[in-house]
Design an enzyme around this catalytic site. Structure first.
Site, PDB file in Angstrom:
ATOM      1  CG  ASP A  18      31.817  -8.421  32.649  1.00 53.02           C
ATOM      2  OD1 ASP A  18      31.525  -7.801  33.690  1.00 53.02           O
ATOM      3  OD2 ASP A  18      32.929  -8.351  32.121  1.00 53.02           O
ATOM      4  CG  ASN A  42      42.534 -11.170  27.022  1.00 51.04           C
ATOM      5  OD1 ASN A  42      41.898 -10.181  27.391  1.00 51.04           O
ATOM      6  ND2 ASN A  42      42.024 -12.380  27.033  1.00 51.04           N
ATOM      7  CG  HIS A  87      38.829  -9.264  28.494  1.00 51.87           C
ATOM      8  ND1 HIS A  87      39.306 -10.357  29.167  1.00 51.87           N
ATOM      9  CD2 HIS A  87      38.491  -8.369  29.457  1.00 51.87           C
ATOM     10  CE1 HIS A  87      39.249 -10.143  30.466  1.00 51.87           C
ATOM     11  NE2 HIS A  87      38.770  -8.932  30.666  1.00 51.87           N
ATOM     12  CD  GLU A 145      38.296 -13.583  27.545  1.00 50.99           C
ATOM     13  OE1 GLU A 145      39.146 -12.728  27.236  1.00 50.99           O
ATOM     14  OE2 GLU A 145      38.238 -14.084  28.694  1.00 50.99           O
TER      15      GLU A 145
HETATM   16  C1  GLP Z   1      37.419  -8.619  34.155  1.00 52.05           C
HETATM   17  C2  GLP Z   1      36.081  -7.992  33.861  1.00 52.05           C
HETATM   18  C3  GLP Z   1      36.218  -6.804  32.962  1.00 52.05           C
HETATM   19  C4  GLP Z   1      37.277  -5.870  33.529  1.00 52.05           C
HETATM   20  C5  GLP Z   1      38.608  -6.577  33.554  1.00 52.05           C
HETATM   21  C6  GLP Z   1      39.749  -5.726  34.081  1.00 52.05           C
HETATM   22  O1  GLP Z   1      37.783  -9.516  33.181  1.00 52.05           O
HETATM   23  N1  GLP Z   1      35.190  -8.932  33.265  1.00 52.05           N
HETATM   24  O2  GLP Z   1      34.966  -6.162  32.811  1.00 52.05           O
HETATM   25  O3  GLP Z   1      37.339  -4.717  32.750  1.00 52.05           O
HETATM   26  O4  GLP Z   1      38.482  -7.722  34.382  1.00 52.05           O
HETATM   27  O5  GLP Z   1      39.827  -5.826  35.480  1.00 52.05           O
HETATM   28  P1  GLP Z   1      40.768  -4.952  36.380  1.00 52.05           P
HETATM   29  O6  GLP Z   1      40.190  -3.587  36.376  1.00 52.05           O
HETATM   30  O7  GLP Z   1      40.687  -5.585  37.736  1.00 52.05           O
HETATM   31  O8  GLP Z   1      42.124  -4.988  35.792  1.00 52.05           O
END
Ligand code: GLP
Length: 238
Positions: A67, A136, A138, A143
């Site tokens: 992403d 959430n 995702h 989402e």
């Molecule tokens: C973002 C990214 C995701 C990632 C998520 C969790 O939303 N788009 O790909 O998995 O954050 O991030 P973190 O590892 O910092 O908790």
């Protein structure tokens, strides 16, 4: 789903690195999708260490990102592109020709998504998807409520997703409202999936996953029927 509880961040990074390294040794030309965020940092450090020690070759591997923020140039230090080059791709000395990352500043976002999907298809689909977990539920930027049949697409970021990114931006107003993301369909088509669940606020998403029932309100549950899904979860979330 193979759910493995891991004691701490170091153990999680080690376990994930061992699996990723095994796959790259067995399939040097593997196509790999990469997560960003805090969760995979330790894993990427371990992969770089293995590479420096001569036990991990990436000469032929292909890399994609899951992403990206809409509106950021790849060179913008807050972009996921910049993150991946900094933490993994540059230290591994991966030639740019083996890397295809989503362009958040593309003029025609729909076209960028189509071209990205074509590049994924040309690579033979994903051999490995390395995923983090949003609070959430995702995965990538898919989402709650998103269409699970979608390929790469533009999404509106949930308020909680934007809040979780505030550390990257000087003010809330600067946090992009949209993202580009590989779709659930593309991620589910990966031959192997590693989902890393670590960090505050992830317990509810993990509980939804452990309930074992696909639920559009929790995107990660779309992975439940995947034939090769390993979840490494921080024991403190259990
Ligand atoms: C973002 C990214 C995701 C990632 C998520 C969790 O939303 N788009 O790909 O998995 O954050 O991030 P973190 O590892 O910092 O908790």
């Amino acid at each position: 789903m193979d759910l493995q509880w891991i004691d701490d961040e170091t153990g999680l990074a080690e376990a994930a690195a061992a699996q990723a390294a095994r796959l790259l040794a067995a399939k040097p030309k593997a196509a790999v999708a990469l997560a960003t965020g805090r969760t995979p940092r330790g894993l990427y450090r371990r992969l770089v260490q293995r590479h420096e020690a001569g036990s991990l070759a990436v000469d032929a591997a292909r890399f994609f990102n899951l992403d990206e923020f809409v509106g950021l140039r790849p060179q913008d230090p807050r972009s996921y592109s910049a993150y991946l080059w900094k933490h993994l791709l540059a230290p591994l000395h991966v030639p740019p020709a083996q890397v295809r990352l989503l362009q958040g500043d593309a003029g025609d976002l729909a076209a960028e998504c189509r071209v990205y999907d074509a590049a994924l298809a040309a690579a033979g689909g994903l051999d490995l998807a390395i995923l983090g977990l949003g609070t959430n539920g995702h995965i990538a930027f898919n989402e709650p409520g998103d269409d699970w049949k979608a390929a790469t697409h533009v999404v509106t970021l949930a308020p909680s997703t934007r809040r979780a990114q505030h550390h990257l931006f000087a003010s809330e107003a600067e946090i992009p409202t949209q993202g580009l993301t590989m779709g659930i369909a593309t991620i589910r088509a990966a031959r192997k999936i590693l989902l890393l669940a670590m960090g505050e606020g992830k317990a509810a998403a993990l509980t939804a996953l452990r309930a074992g029932k696909p639920d559009p309100a929790w995107p990660a549950t779309a992975l439940l029927d995947h034939p090769d899904l390993t979840v490494f979860a921080d024991r403190r979330l259990g």
